[in-house]
Design a protein around this motif. Structure first.
Motif, PDB file in Angstrom:
ATOM      1  N   THR A 101       0.839  -1.194   0.000  1.00 18.36           N
ATOM      2  CA  THR A 101       0.000   0.000   0.000  1.00 18.36           C
ATOM      3  C   THR A 101       0.873   1.241   0.000  1.00 18.36           C
ATOM      4  O   THR A 101       2.055   1.194   0.358  1.00 18.36           O
ATOM      5  N   VAL A 102       0.265   2.349  -0.395  1.00 24.03           N
ATOM      6  CA  VAL A 102       0.932   3.657  -0.385  1.00 24.03           C
ATOM      7  C   VAL A 102       0.084   4.609   0.442  1.00 24.03           C
ATOM      8  O   VAL A 102      -1.122   4.748   0.192  1.00 24.03           O
ATOM      9  N   ASP A 103       0.691   5.254   1.447  1.00 24.50           N
ATOM     10  CA  ASP A 103      -0.081   6.130   2.327  1.00 24.50           C
ATOM     11  C   ASP A 103      -0.242   7.514   1.716  1.00 24.50           C
ATOM     12  O   ASP A 103       0.186   7.767   0.573  1.00 24.50           O
ATOM     13  N   GLU A 104      -0.865   8.435   2.460  1.00 18.21           N
ATOM     14  CA  GLU A 104      -1.151   9.782   1.954  1.00 18.21           C
ATOM     15  C   GLU A 104       0.113  10.574   1.663  1.00 18.21           C
ATOM     16  O   GLU A 104       0.093  11.511   0.870  1.00 18.21           O
ATOM     17  N   GLU A 105       1.218  10.234   2.344  1.00 20.68           N
ATOM     18  CA  GLU A 105       2.463  10.955   2.134  1.00 20.68           C
ATOM     19  C   GLU A 105       3.341  10.313   1.067  1.00 20.68           C
ATOM     20  O   GLU A 105       4.489  10.716   0.876  1.00 20.68           O
ATOM     21  N   GLY A 106       2.806   9.305   0.383  1.00 18.86           N
ATOM     22  CA  GLY A 106       3.552   8.676  -0.693  1.00 18.86           C
ATOM     23  C   GLY A 106       4.540   7.620  -0.248  1.00 18.86           C
ATOM     24  O   GLY A 106       5.379   7.184  -1.031  1.00 18.86           O
ATOM     25  N   ARG A 107       4.430   7.175   1.004  1.00 20.85           N
ATOM     26  CA  ARG A 107       5.346   6.161   1.511  1.00 20.85           C
ATOM     27  C   ARG A 107       4.823   4.763   1.182  1.00 20.85           C
ATOM     28  O   ARG A 107       3.639   4.496   1.291  1.00 20.85           O
ATOM     29  N   LEU A 108       5.758   3.915   0.779  1.00 16.72           N
ATOM     30  CA  LEU A 108       5.415   2.551   0.400  1.00 16.72           C
ATOM     31  C   LEU A 108       5.447   1.651   1.634  1.00 16.72           C
ATOM     32  O   LEU A 108       6.405   1.664   2.405  1.00 16.72           O
ATOM     33  N   HIS A 109       4.387   0.883   1.837  1.00 17.84           N
ATOM     34  CA  HIS A 109       4.300  -0.034   2.972  1.00 17.84           C
ATOM     35  C   HIS A 109       4.088  -1.449   2.445  1.00 17.84           C
ATOM     36  O   HIS A 109       3.167  -1.702   1.662  1.00 17.84           O
ATOM     37  N   VAL A 110       4.951  -2.362   2.882  1.00 14.56           N
ATOM     38  CA  VAL A 110       4.853  -3.756   2.472  1.00 14.56           C
ATOM     39  C   VAL A 110       4.568  -4.591   3.715  1.00 14.56           C
ATOM     40  O   VAL A 110       5.336  -4.559   4.683  1.00 14.56           O
ATOM     41  N   ALA A 111       3.468  -5.301   3.705  1.00 14.68           N
ATOM     42  CA  ALA A 111       3.109  -6.127   4.853  1.00 14.68           C
ATOM     43  C   ALA A 111       4.081  -7.292   4.998  1.00 14.68           C
ATOM     44  O   ALA A 111       4.695  -7.738   4.022  1.00 14.68           O
ATOM     45  N   ARG A 112       4.223  -7.754   6.207  1.00 14.56           N
ATOM     46  CA  ARG A 112       5.122  -8.873   6.457  1.00 14.56           C
ATOM     47  C   ARG A 112       4.617 -10.144   5.764  1.00 14.56           C
ATOM     48  O   ARG A 112       3.421 -10.396   5.713  1.00 14.56           O
ATOM     49  N   LEU A 113       5.575 -10.887   5.244  1.00  8.62           N
ATOM     50  CA  LEU A 113       5.213 -12.149   4.602  1.00  8.62           C
ATOM     51  C   LEU A 113       4.794 -13.158   5.672  1.00  8.62           C
ATOM     52  O   LEU A 113       5.376 -13.226   6.749  1.00  8.62           O
ATOM     53  N   LYS A 114       3.795 -13.930   5.365  1.00  8.25           N
ATOM     54  CA  LYS A 114       3.328 -14.944   6.299  1.00  8.25           C
ATOM     55  C   LYS A 114       4.274 -16.141   6.284  1.00  8.25           C
ATOM     56  O   LYS A 114       4.741 -16.567   5.236  1.00  8.25           O
ATOM     57  N   ALA A 115       4.542 -16.653   7.463  1.00  3.25           N
ATOM     58  CA  ALA A 115       5.456 -17.789   7.577  1.00  3.25           C
ATOM     59  C   ALA A 115       4.837 -19.040   6.970  1.00  3.25           C
ATOM     60  O   ALA A 115       3.637 -19.297   7.124  1.00  3.25           O
ATOM     61  N   MET A 116       5.663 -19.772   6.269  1.00  2.00           N
ATOM     62  CA  MET A 116       5.192 -21.023   5.690  1.00  2.00           C
ATOM     63  C   MET A 116       5.076 -22.079   6.794  1.00  2.00           C
ATOM     64  O   MET A 116       5.902 -22.116   7.708  1.00  2.00           O
ATOM     65  N   PRO A 117       4.071 -22.914   6.745  1.00  2.38           N
ATOM     66  CA  PRO A 117       3.935 -23.959   7.773  1.00  2.38           C
ATOM     67  C   PRO A 117       5.097 -24.950   7.695  1.00  2.38           C
ATOM     68  O   PRO A 117       5.594 -25.265   6.611  1.00  2.38           O
ATOM     69  N   GLU A 118       5.531 -25.404   8.849  1.00  2.00           N
ATOM     70  CA  GLU A 118       6.632 -26.358   8.887  1.00  2.00           C
ATOM     71  C   GLU A 118       6.156 -27.730   8.415  1.00  2.00           C
ATOM     72  O   GLU A 118       5.141 -28.238   8.898  1.00  2.00           O
ATOM     73  N   PRO A 119       6.885 -28.323   7.497  1.00  5.07           N
ATOM     74  CA  PRO A 119       6.491 -29.664   7.032  1.00  5.07           C
ATOM     75  C   PRO A 119       6.696 -30.696   8.138  1.00  5.07           C
ATOM     76  O   PRO A 119       7.574 -30.541   8.991  1.00  5.07           O
ATOM     77  N   PRO A 120       5.922 -31.751   8.129  1.00  4.18           N
ATOM     78  CA  PRO A 120       6.080 -32.797   9.166  1.00  4.18           C
ATOM     79  C   PRO A 120       7.485 -33.379   9.219  1.00  4.18           C
ATOM     80  O   PRO A 120       7.966 -33.752  10.290  1.00  4.18           O
ATOM     81  N   SER A 121       8.146 -33.467   8.065  1.00  2.00           N
ATOM     82  CA  SER A 121       9.492 -34.029   8.052  1.00  2.00           C
ATOM     83  C   SER A 121      10.464 -33.165   8.860  1.00  2.00           C
ATOM     84  O   SER A 121      11.360 -33.679   9.543  1.00  2.00           O
ATOM     85  N   LEU A 122      10.288 -31.827   8.811  1.00  2.00           N
ATOM     86  CA  LEU A 122      11.147 -30.940   9.577  1.00  2.00           C
ATOM     87  C   LEU A 122      10.887 -31.079  11.073  1.00  2.00           C
ATOM     88  O   LEU A 122      11.820 -31.086  11.882  1.00  2.00           O
ATOM     89  N   VAL A 123       9.624 -31.178  11.446  1.00  2.00           N
ATOM     90  CA  VAL A 123       9.282 -31.362  12.854  1.00  2.00           C
ATOM     91  C   VAL A 123       9.886 -32.657  13.381  1.00  2.00           C
ATOM     92  O   VAL A 123      10.451 -32.706  14.483  1.00  2.00           O
ATOM     93  N   ASP A 124       9.796 -33.704  12.579  1.00  2.00           N
ATOM     94  CA  ASP A 124      10.350 -34.991  12.984  1.00  2.00           C
ATOM     95  C   ASP A 124      11.871 -34.927  13.098  1.00  2.00           C
ATOM     96  O   ASP A 124      12.470 -35.466  14.041  1.00  2.00           O
ATOM     97  N   LEU A 125      12.513 -34.237  12.141  1.00  4.42           N
ATOM     98  CA  LEU A 125      13.969 -34.105  12.164  1.00  4.42           C
ATOM     99  C   LEU A 125      14.419 -33.338  13.404  1.00  4.42           C
ATOM    100  O   LEU A 125      15.417 -33.710  14.040  1.00  4.42           O
ATOM    101  N   ARG A 126      13.704 -32.261  13.753  1.00  2.94           N
ATOM    102  CA  ARG A 126      14.072 -31.473  14.923  1.00  2.94           C
ATOM    103  C   ARG A 126      14.009 -32.321  16.195  1.00  2.94           C
ATOM    104  O   ARG A 126      14.893 -32.235  17.057  1.00  2.94           O
ATOM    105  N   LYS A 127      12.983 -33.148  16.318  1.00  5.93           N
ATOM    106  CA  LYS A 127      12.856 -34.002  17.497  1.00  5.93           C
ATOM    107  C   LYS A 127      13.974 -35.037  17.551  1.00  5.93           C
ATOM    108  O   LYS A 127      14.532 -35.316  18.623  1.00  5.93           O
ATOM    109  N   ARG A 128      14.314 -35.609  16.403  1.00 10.67           N
ATOM    110  CA  ARG A 128      15.353 -36.634  16.373  1.00 10.67           C
ATOM    111  C   ARG A 128      16.714 -36.043  16.696  1.00 10.67           C
ATOM    112  O   ARG A 128      17.512 -36.656  17.426  1.00 10.67           O
TER     113      ARG A 128
END
Length: 269
Positions: A101-128
């Motif tokens: 978005t661009v505000d009234e003063e012409g400043r560009l605002h970029v929303a934070r990217l949403k985190a991708m969900p952790e795959p089950p394989s990563l969760v399993d690897l972290r536990k191991r």
């Protein structure tokens, strides 16, 4: 703001006050005006050193901040980072999850990217991996590092530059480092009857052998030893990230990495 009365237009004091405060805050944020009594909103240029004071402080200040003496070499680097960031944002426009978005003063605002969900394989690897890590006390780990990397202990010299001849000096250093790292004080690591863990010994070692200079010297052999580990080399291509005074190899460059203002304003901190 103006109200009509029997004697002509008058000023609404409450509305006028609110208008002044709103405009004052707006210009404070834009650095058009300053509040000299404020630590946050005062003019930062008023705290700049000049003349002999700047000449005396310039060398250490530039070294600590890792900045060049002349900005001509630094500005192109910042310009390139900004260019890459803008190009990356432009390439993502119109894709899912990218809100710009661009505000009234012409400043560009970029929303934070949403985190991708952790795959089950990563969760399993972290536990191991967590299950395979040995459970050891921090002092034991420090003593093991001292045994493998002699230069780490040797870096802790006295304020006069001499090497300690105290018996069980490595035990005292490990206890002091543990107390400092965990912020628990000396009471939990003191052991009466053990020379290396007596209160007087720990106080002596902390005051005479532990300092910013010796910490910096002790980091060097640890970094060199880490570079010899094949797994550490596989984590990245030689790039280094500094976090709370410690350096780690990072996998790839990123235009999103920035200094953490909570801890330091230096580059890479």
């Amino acid at each position: 703001m103006f109200l009509a009365g029997s004697h002509g237009s008058t000023v609404d004091k409450n509305a006028y006050t609110m208008c002044v405060l709103t405009q004052f805050h707006r210009h404070l944020k834009r650095r058009d005006v300053y509040a000299e009594a404020s630590a946050r909103w005062r003019d930062p240029r008023g705290q700049l050193l000049d003349g002999a004071d700047w000449v005396a402080a310039k060398g250490p200040a530039l070294t600590d901040l890792q900045l060049p003496e002349h900005p001509e070499t630094l500005l192109p680097e910042h310009a390139l980072v900004l260019h890459l960031a803008l190009r990356d944002v432009a390439a993502r426009l119109g894709t899912d999850g990218v809100d710009v978005t661009v505000d009234e003063e012409g400043r560009l605002h970029v929303a934070r990217l949403k985190a991708m969900p952790e795959p089950p394989s990563l969760v399993d690897l972290r536990k191991r991996v967590a299950a395979m890590l040995p459970r050891v006390d921090l002092p034991e780990l420090l003593l093991e590092v001292m045994g493998r990397v002699p230069g780490f202990e040797e870096a802790f010299t006295s304020v006069a530059g001499g090497v300690s001849k105290l018996a069980d000096f490595h035990i005292s250093v490990a206890a002091c480092l543990t107390a400092s790292a965990l912020n628990i004080g000396y009471a939990p690591v003191i052991k009466a009857g053990t020379a290396g863990l007596e209160r007087d010994r720990l106080s002596h070692v902390a005051q005479n052998y532990l300092s910013a200079e010796t910490f910096s010297l002790a980091n060097a052999p640890l970094i060199e030893e880490q570079a010899k580990i094949g797994f550490a080399r596989q984590l990245g291509g030689g790039l280094v990230a500094a976090i709370d005074g410690m350096r780690f190899v990072v996998p790839v460059p990123s235009i999103y990495t920035r200094p953490n203002r909570k801890f330091s304003a230096a580059r890479g901190a």
